[in-house]
Design an enzyme around this catalytic site. Structure first.
Site, short mmCIF file in Angstrom:
data_model
loop_
_atom_site.label_atom_id
_atom_site.label_comp_id
_atom_site.label_asym_id
_atom_site.label_seq_id
_atom_site.Cartn_x
_atom_site.Cartn_y
_atom_site.Cartn_z
N ARG A 1 -0.37 -10.16 13.53
CA ARG A 1 -0.82 -9.09 12.82
C ARG A 1 -1.84 -9.50 11.58
NH1 ARG A 1 3.72 -5.66 10.66
NH2 ARG A 1 2.09 -4.33 9.73
N LYS B 1 0.73 -1.27 -0.05
CA LYS B 1 0.07 0.09 0.01
C LYS B 1 0.88 1.36 -0.09
CE LYS B 1 -2.31 -0.94 3.77
NZ LYS B 1 -1.74 -2.19 4.17
N ARG C 1 11.33 -7.69 4.39
CA ARG C 1 11.45 -6.47 4.96
C ARG C 1 12.28 -6.38 6.14
NH1 ARG C 1 6.40 -2.85 6.04
NH2 ARG C 1 6.29 -4.10 7.92
#
Length: 389
Positions: free
Chosen positions: A145, A14, A128
């Site tokens: 998450r 995003k 990441r």
């Protein structure tokens, strides 16, 4: 105003898509991740509260999110629209966002969901984590998450599906293809979106001629309350008879009559791309009326433009106009011209200041030829609402 929420699970990309789209649509970027990290870095009270929640892989409380977003919006009153990244995450936050948009006198135009399978999200976030050093980029926290996302965030999709402003995009495609799909969806919204402009300026600034030219160029309906009232008088309608009587007795036309004429004009203009208002609103009360009229028709003011012309030049122009067929009643003497300019200052400037609180009021230098001023206004309009081929 164009408002978009970019949606998707952690690792959907995003942030990458948002960065590109901001430049194309002139929006203000609200990423809950970024503004939360800013609060963390500055060690604010909100930042410290959020730190422990993030470390555990949980979602930051609505109370904290709301305070940070409200703070961001209030610090950017001139935004042309907002791009939300990472918000809303829950069904409750969807209502919160709707409330914030109502406060702005607008709405969320589109929620775009970038869809990525869970294992792909885990893979991307672990990669990441190898370089980011972020405390929440480890597998245990990542899966927590994603579980939070499945349990709390996915129901938000149904909220927007019911409202008809939800679309999905395949996030497994290349970045370029994802961007292309998103742009296509946004451009579809823009093509069907009204462009509503309020054109301000003192008498003699050229609002009438410029407004008509802008309306013709962008296929807008030109709404001049003065012209509509004169047309009613000329037709000899019941409304016209009332207006004529009011004029003859030196009385102002009540808002009830003007409202009916504006609504009638809007309803009859089915093929218009939007509306450009000249001479309305003139007062604070009328500014609230116009907001209400447009809201009723599921539309909003997109752009406020003020044409700025030196006072002495205004007087010169109005004096010249008094010698033509286009003269107005107040053009007949310098005293009346000055009185009309003072009236505009006393009543209309507070309206402009009111709009400055929630809109970017573009001030255009009107001390030039018609073509030059016309081009300046066109650039302002196109800079805010350009789309890609």
């Amino acid at each position: 105003m164009l408002n978009i929420a970019l949606f998707g699970p952690p690792g959907a990309g995003k942030g990458t898509q948002s960065e590109f789209l901001l430049k194309q649509y002139n929006l203000f970027y609200i990423s809950t991740g970024d503004i939360l990290r800013k609060e963390l870095a500055e060690e604010t009270k909100l930042g410290l509260e959020a730190k422990s929640i993030i470390a555990k892989g949980g979602l930051v409380s609505d109370e904290i999110i709301v305070q940070i977003i409200e703070k961001t919006i209030k610090n950017n009153p001139d935004a042309n629209g907002f791009l939300f990244d990472g918000f809303p995450r829950t069904f409750v936050q969807a209502y919160i966002l709707e409330g914030l948009m109502i406060k702005l006198g607008t709405a969320l135009d589109l929620l775009i969901s970038v869809e990525v399978p869970q294992e792909e999200s885990v893979k991307r976030l672990l990669l990441r984590g190898e370089t980011s050093g972020r405390m929440d980029d480890n597998e245990e926290v990542i899966r927590n998450r994603l579980r939070e996302y499945d349990e709390k965030t996915l129901p938000v999709l149904n909220f927007y599906k019911e409202r008809g402003n939800y679309v999905s995009v395949n996030g497994l495609q290349s970045i370029k293809k994802v961007t292309t799909d998103i742009k296509k969806r946004i451009n579809e919204v823009l093509r069907g979106k009204y462009l509503n402009i309020v054109l301000f300026g003192y008498p003699g600034s050229g609002r009438g001629s410029l407004g008509r030219a802008i309306a013709e160029k962008y296929k807008l309906e030109f709404i001049s309350t003065g012209t509509m009232l004169d047309e009613e008088i000329e037709k000899g309608s019941e409304t016209g008879k009332k207006v004529k009587e009011l004029y003859e007795n030196g009385r102002l036309v009540p808002d009830e009559i003007v409202i009916r004429l504006i609504e009638k004009k809007i309803e009859q203009s089915k093929n218009a791309k939007g509306f450009i208002f000249k001479g309305y609103p003139r007062t604070l009360v009328q500014s609230y009326i116009l907001d209400g009229i447009l809201k009723k028709h599921n539309s909003f003011i997109n752009k406020i433009i003020e044409i700025d012309v030196d006072t002495l030049e205004l007087i010169r122009r109005l004096d010249q106009r008094s010698k033509t067929a286009q003269r107005m009643p107040y053009d007949s003497s310098t005293e009346k011209i000055v009185k009309r300019l003072q009236e505009h200052k006393d009543k209309t400037l507070p309206v402009i200041n009111k709009y400055k609180e929630v809109h970017d009021v573009a001030v255009i230098d009107g001390m030039a030829s018609f073509d030059e001023v016309f081009n300046r206004i066109s650039k302002v309009i196109e800079s805010g609402f350009k789309t890609l081929d």
